[in-house]
Design an enzyme around this catalytic site. Structure first.
Site, mmCIF file in Angstrom:
data_model
loop_
_atom_site.group_PDB
_atom_site.id
_atom_site.type_symbol
_atom_site.label_atom_id
_atom_site.label_comp_id
_atom_site.label_asym_id
_atom_site.label_seq_id
_atom_site.Cartn_x
_atom_site.Cartn_y
_atom_site.Cartn_z
ATOM 1 N N GLY A 55 0.834 -1.200 0.000
ATOM 2 C CA GLY A 55 0.000 0.000 0.000
ATOM 3 C C GLY A 55 0.862 1.240 0.000
ATOM 4 C CB CYS A 82 5.309 -4.309 0.268
ATOM 5 S SG CYS A 82 6.339 -2.873 -0.043
ATOM 6 C CE1 TYR A 83 1.218 1.242 5.199
ATOM 7 C CE2 TYR A 83 -0.391 -0.483 5.688
ATOM 8 C CZ TYR A 83 0.119 0.787 5.913
ATOM 9 O OH TYR A 83 -0.463 1.584 6.864
ATOM 10 C CG HIS A 169 5.576 -5.796 -4.494
ATOM 11 N ND1 HIS A 169 4.328 -5.624 -3.949
ATOM 12 C CD2 HIS A 169 6.294 -4.706 -4.154
ATOM 13 C CE1 HIS A 169 4.277 -4.464 -3.325
ATOM 14 N NE2 HIS A 169 5.453 -3.889 -3.428
ATOM 15 C CD GLU A 171 2.520 -8.570 -5.113
ATOM 16 O OE1 GLU A 171 3.309 -9.309 -4.501
ATOM 17 O OE2 GLU A 171 2.250 -7.419 -4.739
ATOM 18 C CB SER A 223 -24.949 -2.772 -22.795
ATOM 19 O OG SER A 223 -23.800 -3.549 -22.537
ATOM 20 N N GLY A 224 -25.252 -5.729 -24.380
ATOM 21 C CA GLY A 224 -24.577 -6.486 -25.430
ATOM 22 C C GLY A 224 -23.075 -6.544 -25.178
ATOM 23 N N GLY A 225 -22.583 -5.696 -24.272
ATOM 24 C CA GLY A 225 -21.175 -5.730 -23.880
ATOM 25 C C GLY A 225 -20.894 -6.990 -23.056
ATOM 26 C CB VAL A 226 -17.682 -8.656 -22.180
ATOM 27 C CG1 VAL A 226 -17.270 -9.950 -21.495
ATOM 28 C CG2 VAL A 226 -17.119 -8.603 -23.591
ATOM 29 C CG ASP A 227 -17.932 -6.267 -17.910
ATOM 30 O OD1 ASP A 227 -17.243 -7.231 -18.310
ATOM 31 O OD2 ASP A 227 -17.464 -5.161 -17.637
ATOM 32 C CB SER A 228 -24.458 -6.005 -19.233
ATOM 33 O OG SER A 228 -24.553 -6.006 -20.634
ATOM 34 C CB SER A 229 -23.417 -10.391 -22.394
ATOM 35 O OG SER A 229 -23.672 -9.295 -23.208
ATOM 36 C CE LYS A 368 -14.169 -6.410 -20.390
ATOM 37 N NZ LYS A 368 -15.262 -5.460 -20.126
HETATM 38 N N1 GLN Z 1 4.347 2.701 1.388
HETATM 39 C C1 GLN Z 1 5.258 1.719 1.879
HETATM 40 C C2 GLN Z 1 6.682 2.058 1.488
HETATM 41 O O1 GLN Z 1 6.908 2.993 0.791
HETATM 42 C C3 GLN Z 1 4.873 0.374 1.321
HETATM 43 C C4 GLN Z 1 5.038 0.290 -0.157
HETATM 44 C C5 GLN Z 1 4.394 -0.918 -0.742
HETATM 45 O O2 GLN Z 1 3.613 -1.609 -0.090
HETATM 46 N N2 GLN Z 1 4.648 -1.141 -2.002
HETATM 47 O O3 GLN Z 1 7.606 1.387 1.882
#
Ligand code: GLN
Length: 512
Positions: A55, A82-83, A169, A171, A223-229, A368
């Protein structure tokens, strides 16, 4: 299924969506909830593990997002990223401070505890992705360091509360063994089983819809769009004729759109669809208006009026269904500051307060491409599921300047040829959004020795990942030539065609 899940507490990181993705790709259900979700609600879902996301805030500043310490005492393994690492350290009595220099990019992770379940099948040295200003300067009591880089404590563990923290990170794909580390948390530490797939997501969702709706009626703007359909198809599968869809033909839709929607959803799926032909209403309101913002406002307002009028004709409707997807939910949620407000996102837009429907949003946890997978699994044909986004105001903002039926008809033909050729050349799915724009500019041409004086049209095709920035598609010249020949020969009313080579920014993908 949900009792075998991972819950991700969202502290506002730009990457948190990815964590859920990664876990689901492993065959385990994952759900992202805001960090301020009450603990009893989290526990009621019986998660096997909890991940605290990154965060933007700094834990030591006033008003920084925080959680209850009790979360760590529930016998549920926790992974702070991280955060998430910093808030854990801060809450448990360690210290976090601003680092001398911010660390952004690749770093080398050196594992200190090679026996840690978190690092199974991860080499002792590997590349990880960092993005932080702050770092742990003193671990909290009970925590040991299990990994480091040359500039920070990169991973810690507290066995008493079975809590892991990582500063990098895992992820993002730049972390070489990131997915392996997340897998280790999900399977080795949290003990999840692989039992999640689109198929059982659909089953579960259908069961939930039935329970929620009971014998009441549901209304949906198709609407015919993906999400509503996809939302409509899923809800229809659950409750059949208790669902009524309203499809508004504004006269500003693509070629044969109403026909296609009625064919696929009405005839094939036997959905209850009310198709409202409102072409004249929209076009007469738009007559003489050329300012883009005014056009958008007129179209939006008219749409709500038509929808409202139709809704009023139905009785016993208790739910309004929408194809809201996860990115919409995130966009409309503010996780910053002490006064957290959650606005609900209205796909339909500005529905009057007194409509008092309850919202039914079965896709709100999905991305999506996951929505597309659900659609395919439900048997929606590919050409409907893989469609490019189409703006709410439709051709109203692709006909520059004043809109008329004549212009809409010309544009529909040209656009249809462009899309058909893209599909034929196997390029449709390689570009993010493609369409034709009609300019209020006429120029001189010659046809069969006769002078013509007709409109100019523009081919627009953009490539983008997030629609925030985009590049123009490098379509092959011979392809452009083919499209140009066809449009200029087949579409009456256009005698000049150009290709838009502007990126976003400074241009936008749509022209108005
Ligand atoms: N804001 C925090 C920092 O700057 C955490 C950053 C993050 O979670 N990517 O270290």
């Amino acid at each position: 299924m949900k009792e075998n899940s991972i819950i991700i507490l969202d502290f506002g990181s730009q990457y948190n969506q990815l964590i859920a993705r990664r876990v689901r790709e492993m065959g385990v259900y994952a759900e992202v909830v805001p960090y301020f979700e009450p603990l009893d609600k989290i526990l009621a879902r019986k998660p096997k593990g909890i991940i605290l996301s990154g965060g933007p805030a700094s834990v030591y500043l006033e008003g920084a997002p925080t959680i209850s310490k009790e979360l760590y005492q529930q016998g549920i393994p926790v992974l702070g990223i991280c955060y998430g690492m910093q808030i854990t350290t801060h809450l448990m009595g360690g210290e976090v401070a601003r680092a001398d220099k911010q660390e952004f990019g690749k770093a080398e992770l050196i594992i200190d505890d090679v026996n840690s379940p978190l690092f199974q099948n991860v080499p002792n040295n590997s590349k990880v992705w960092m993005s932080h200003n702050d770092h742990v300067t003193k671990m909290a009591p009970g925590f040991v360091q299990i990994g480091h880089t040359d500039s920070c404590v990169a991973a810690t563990y507290n066995k008493d509360i079975n809590t892991y923290c990582i500063q990098f990170h895992a992820e993002v794909t730049h972390s070489e063994y990131g997915t392996q580390i997340l897998r280790n948390f999900v399977f080795n530490v949290a003990g999840c089983e692989q039992n999640w797939s689109m198929g059982n997501y659909i089953e579960e969702t259908i069961k939930n819809i039935r329970e929620t709706v009971g014998d009441k009626k549901v209304l949906l703007g198709l609407s015919g769009g993906v999400d509503s359909s996809v939302a409509a198809t899923l809800i229809h599968k659950a409750i059949g004729d208790q669902l009524t869809c309203i499809f508004v033909d504004t006269g500003l839709l693509r070629k044969d759109e109403a026909k296609k929607v009625m064919e696929v959803y009405g005839e094939n799926f036997h959905m209850n669809i009310k198709c409202v032909d409102a072409e004249e209403r929209f076009l007469s309101k738009l007559a003489g208006v050329s300012d883009p913002e005014s056009k958008r406002k007129i179209i939006g307002k008219e749409f709500i009026e038509v929808f409202d009028e139709e809704a009023a004709k139905l009785t016993d409707v208790e739910f309004l269904a929408q194809g809201t997807i996860y990115p919409d939910v995130i966009e409309s949620m503010s996780v910053k500051g002490p006064s957290m407000t959650i606005k609900s996102h209205h796909n339909v837009g500005g529905l009057p307060e007194d409509m008092k429907f309850k919202l039914l949003e079965p896709l709100r946890e999905l991305f999506k491409d996951e929505v597309r997978k659900v659609g395919r699994e439900l048997g929606i044909p590919d050409h409907m599921v893989d469609r490019h986004p189409f703006p709410g105001p439709g051709l109203g903002i692709r006909i520059l300047g004043e809109v008329s039926k004549e212009k809409a008809d010309i544009l529909r033909e040209a656009d249809d040829i462009f899309i058909e050729e893209l599909r034929k050349a196997d390029l449709y799915n390689k570009v993010s959004q493609a369409f034709v724009v009609l300019l209020p500019v006429k120029s001189v041409g010659v046809m069969g020795d006769e002078r013509t004086y007709e409109y100019t049209a523009v081919l627009r095709s953009a490539n983008t990942i997030d629609f925030m920035t985009a590049t123009w598609s490098h379509l092959p010249f011979d392809f452009l030539e083919r499209v140009s020949n066809r449009i200029l020969n087949e579409v009456k009313g256009i005698n000049r065609l150009t290709y838009d080579i502007s990126s976003k920014p400074p241009a936008t993908i749509e022209w108005e």
